[in-house]
Design an enzyme around this catalytic site. Structure first.
Site, PDB file in Angstrom:
ATOM      1  N   ASP A   1       3.054   2.495   2.084  1.00 27.47           N
ATOM      2  CA  ASP A   1       3.385   3.247   3.315  1.00 27.47           C
ATOM      3  C   ASP A   1       4.815   2.973   3.784  1.00 27.47           C
ATOM      4  OD1 ASP A   1       3.280   0.724   4.386  1.00 27.47           O
ATOM      5  OD2 ASP A   1       1.827   1.189   5.956  1.00 27.47           O
TER       6      ASP A   1
ATOM      7  N   ASP B   1       3.047 -17.260  14.274  1.00 22.60           N
ATOM      8  CA  ASP B   1       4.014 -17.215  15.370  1.00 22.60           C
ATOM      9  C   ASP B   1       3.219 -17.070  16.661  1.00 22.60           C
ATOM     10  OD1 ASP B   1       6.556 -16.796  16.692  1.00 22.60           O
ATOM     11  OD2 ASP B   1       7.289 -15.994  14.795  1.00 22.60           O
TER      12      ASP B   1
ATOM     13  N   ASN C   1       0.800  -1.235   0.000  1.00 21.82           N
ATOM     14  CA  ASN C   1       0.000   0.000   0.000  1.00 21.82           C
ATOM     15  C   ASN C   1       0.829   1.279   0.000  1.00 21.82           C
ATOM     16  OD1 ASN C   1       0.949   0.074   2.591  1.00 21.82           O
ATOM     17  ND2 ASN C   1      -1.019   0.536   3.555  1.00 21.82           N
TER      18      ASN C   1
ATOM     19  N   GLU D   1      10.716 -23.084  19.181  1.00 22.91           N
ATOM     20  CA  GLU D   1      12.009 -22.396  19.181  1.00 22.91           C
ATOM     21  C   GLU D   1      12.713 -22.699  20.498  1.00 22.91           C
ATOM     22  OE1 GLU D   1      14.157 -18.071  18.614  1.00 22.91           O
ATOM     23  OE2 GLU D   1      12.372 -18.245  19.833  1.00 22.91           O
TER      24      GLU D   1
ATOM     25  N   HIS E   1      15.242 -14.464  10.863  1.00 20.23           N
ATOM     26  CA  HIS E   1      15.298 -13.023  11.133  1.00 20.23           C
ATOM     27  C   HIS E   1      16.160 -12.675  12.342  1.00 20.23           C
ATOM     28  CE1 HIS E   1      12.520 -14.746  13.877  1.00 20.23           C
ATOM     29  NE2 HIS E   1      12.415 -13.622  14.546  1.00 20.23           N
ATOM     30  N   ASP E   2      16.740 -13.669  12.996  1.00 12.75           N
ATOM     31  CA  ASP E   2      17.502 -13.411  14.224  1.00 12.75           C
ATOM     32  C   ASP E   2      19.014 -13.465  14.048  1.00 12.75           C
ATOM     33  OD1 ASP E   2      15.366 -12.870  15.895  1.00 12.75           O
ATOM     34  OD2 ASP E   2      15.060 -14.970  16.424  1.00 12.75           O
TER      35      ASP E   2
ATOM     36  N   ASP F   1       7.445 -19.202  19.872  1.00 13.93           N
ATOM     37  CA  ASP F   1       8.569 -18.339  20.229  1.00 13.93           C
ATOM     38  C   ASP F   1       9.141 -18.688  21.610  1.00 13.93           C
ATOM     39  OD1 ASP F   1       9.949 -15.739  19.433  1.00 13.93           O
ATOM     40  OD2 ASP F   1       9.212 -15.190  21.419  1.00 13.93           O
TER      41      ASP F   1
ATOM     42  N   ASP G   1       3.465  -5.675   4.108  1.00 15.50           N
ATOM     43  CA  ASP G   1       2.123  -5.960   4.617  1.00 15.50           C
ATOM     44  C   ASP G   1       1.539  -7.181   3.910  1.00 15.50           C
ATOM     45  OD1 ASP G   1       1.233  -5.017   2.088  1.00 15.50           O
ATOM     46  OD2 ASP G   1       1.368  -2.956   2.856  1.00 15.50           O
TER      47      ASP G   1
HETATM   48  C1  NOJ Z   1      12.739 -15.047  19.420  1.00 17.28           C
HETATM   49  C2  NOJ Z   1      12.342 -14.322  18.174  1.00 17.28           C
HETATM   50  O1  NOJ Z   1      12.714 -15.060  17.046  1.00 17.28           O
HETATM   51  C3  NOJ Z   1      13.001 -12.971  18.239  1.00 17.28           C
HETATM   52  O2  NOJ Z   1      12.920 -12.271  17.031  1.00 17.28           O
HETATM   53  C4  NOJ Z   1      12.366 -12.220  19.366  1.00 17.28           C
HETATM   54  O3  NOJ Z   1      12.985 -10.961  19.496  1.00 17.28           O
HETATM   55  C5  NOJ Z   1      12.488 -12.985  20.684  1.00 17.28           C
HETATM   56  N1  NOJ Z   1      12.188 -14.380  20.550  1.00 17.28           N
HETATM   57  C6  NOJ Z   1      11.559 -12.405  21.711  1.00 17.28           C
HETATM   58  O4  NOJ Z   1      10.245 -12.663  21.358  1.00 17.28           O
END
Ligand code: NOJ
Length: 550
Positions: free
Chosen positions: A26, A99, A24, A254, A326-327, A200, A30
């Protein structure tokens, strides 16, 4: 309900929605953007999507701080866009998992707002403690992101525990009412048609009674007192018995600091409470436990991680396979080479896609996206990165501090997906919420579409090949030359096929490593990341897959 374990035949894709595709204008990714790209994912060979959080959230930890578990954030398109995506996913025969973040909520969640005012039934929804008699913090635990794990709340007149950011108070899972809330959340999404959950830091949800000080760990103080805590299996079994068992769904746990042996307590197919596990050992070939304690990349460590999980779960549980999420910083930059960019990106794909388990591809990995290295520290967005910048390495020069973040920050993997060579990498027509990697003119999906030798087309071929081979699904796993610092060689074998996978992690040419008992000339070379293979040599970062049909 019978569990069909459908995830075993699938390849998943992780969407970190803020940076995937803006629909969109911004500046932020999304669900409209996701909808546009469903066919792209299907063509890549993807069968399922894991969404990092898309719920309403103040965004202190990019959505991992949830303020409403039963809605979709308006900036992502709200429930309407979500239902459209869910339907689009299912129409294409794919699955979608959400998630589930229930170790903590946002401090702006209604539960926390009521809990701090001691409004029942929320009074004990979180972990509140007064200061110790000497006025010090309730215990010596560290938060994983910003300083100590306790923050004083003026309204309540007590400290609350937060194992992550200050704005992420930990839920009190010992309270049965909180567990009922978790079950409500699970049912809500499953009833809507969602196919499962990535959970998570789920191994953190049960804290040791009395929250004792930790005298064991030098960093991440407290972890032995909450990771794999005393009631963890009991609580997970309750979620399974009361909710998950009633749906043909999948759960992915996780789990920081876990060995294959310990993992079996969670994911053994007979006795466990969940289906698969995200372990961190494959992320520790170039660091000690955290990306902020870097060490030189050492291939035998990566191989030990791969092989110990392949062997440790064999016949009892199912592996989740991944190299990126993403971590952690981008894998080509860490385990491969930007100099041999295309070769090493493809080789890394081969290194894990032919193992036994369910592979996950993280957005942009299929394009060989490299680590993002911004010019200034204020271009970072991540709470952990910003804390590391302001509180660590203070006696270093600005350049040294920035270089440290380039190497260690998880924002390195969070810059927008590079869709084309147009402005902002085709990610948005607006002002991107986070800068795009300036190399998008060289690395982007549109150009790679047109190039049969691109990383993207290689991923497509590798995934398609994986799906055709029964030995990948069922076969035994065997590793060769485990101590070699240069090559990763493994075989997969079932009653119909035998596969040999050879990956070079070296910048130099090597003699072709052929394990005893293999006659390469009689095998069919079914995948190669170079235009041509040399008879006796492996080129830098070369990867080969040989197949023998029985
Ligand atoms: C694990 C997630 O993958 C991470 O991105 C997040 O910051 C922490 N848990 C806290 O939720």
């Amino acid at each position: 309900m019978e569990k069909t374990r459908w995830y075993k035949d699938m390849v998943f894709y992780q969407i970190w929605p803020r940076s995937f595709k803006d629909g969109n204008g911004d500046g932020m990714g999304d669900l409209w953007g996701v909808y546009e790209k469903l066919d792209y994912l299907k063509e890549l060979g993807i069968d399922g999507i894991w969404f990092s959080p898309i719920y309403p959230s103040p965004g202190a930890d990019c959505g991992y701080d949830i303020s409403d578990y039963m809605d979709i954030a308006p900036e992502f398109g709200g429930m309407e866009a979500f239902r459209k995506v869910l339907d689009g996913v299912h129409r294409r025969g794919m699955k979608l998992i959400m998630d589930l973040v229930v170790n903590h909520t946002s401090d702006e969640h209604e539960w926390f707002q009521k809990s701090r005012q001691r409004i029942d039934p929320y009074t004990d929804y979180y972990i509140w403690r007064p200061a110790k008699a000497d006025g010090s913090l309730p215990n010596n635990w560290d938060s994983n992101f910003e300083g100590k794990a306790w923050t004083y709340d003026e309204v309540r007149g007590e400290y609350y525990l937060h194992l992550f950011a200050v704005k992420q108070p930990d839920l009190n899972m010992d309270n049965p009412l909180v567990r009922e809330e978790v079950k409500k959340i699970l049912r809500f999404w499953l009833d809507m048609g969602v196919d499962g959950f990535r959970e998570d830091v789920i191994t953190y949800i049960s804290k040791k009674e009395g929250l004792p000080d930790d005298h064991l760990f030098p960093i991440y103080k407290g972890m032995p007192n909450y990771n794999h805590g005393p009631h963890i299996h009991e609580y997970l079994a309750e979620f399974k018995r009361d909710v998950l068992d009633h749906y043909d769904c999948m759960t992915l746990a996780e789990a920081p600091l876990v060995s294959p042996k310990l993992a079996l307590r969670y994911i053994d197919e007979e006795t466990g409470q969940m289906d698969m596990m995200i372990q961190f050992q494959c992320q520790c070939a170039d660091c000690l436990f955290t990306d902020y304690l870097p060490t030189p990349f050492f291939l035998p460590r990566l191989k030990r991680a791969f092989t110990s999980w392949q062997q440790g779960l064999e016949g009892r549980a199912w592996n989740m396979l991944y190299l990126e999420n993403h971590d952690h910083p981008r894998i080509v930059t860490r385990y491969g080479s930007e100099e041999f960019w295309s070769e090493s990106a493809k080789m890394l794909a081969v290194s894990y896609l032919f193992q036994k388990g369910t592979p996950f591809v993280y957005q942009g990995q299929e394009l060989g996206m490299t680590n993002w290295r911004p010019e200034r520290a204020d271009m970072y967005r991540d709470v952990q990165t910003l804390w590391q910048y302001t509180h660590s390495a203070l006696n270093k020069t600005e350049e040294q501090r920035l270089k440290r973040l380039w190497r260690s920050s998880r924002d390195g993997a969070r810059s927008p997906v590079q869709w084309s060579s147009e402005e902002n990498a085709g990610f948005t027509t607006g002002e991107p919420w986070m800068a795009v990697n300036p190399n998008y003119k060289r690395i982007n999906a549109a150009d790679q579409e047109k190039d049969p030798a691109s990383v993207l087309n290689f991923y497509r071929r590798a995934i398609a090949l994986r799906k055709r081979l029964s030995a990948v699904r069922h076969g035994d796993y065997r590793e060769y030359f485990p101590l070699s610092p240069d090559v990763y060689v493994y075989a997969r074998e079932d009653e119909r096929q035998k596969l040999l996978v050879i990956c070079s992690f070296a910048k130099k040419t090597l003699a072709l490593p052929v394990p005893e008992g293999f006659d390469i000339d009689s095998g069919r070379l079914v995948l190669l990341n170079y235009p041509k293979a040399k008879k006796h040599f492996l080129q830098p970062y070369e990867a080969r897959v040989y197949l023998w049909e029985k």
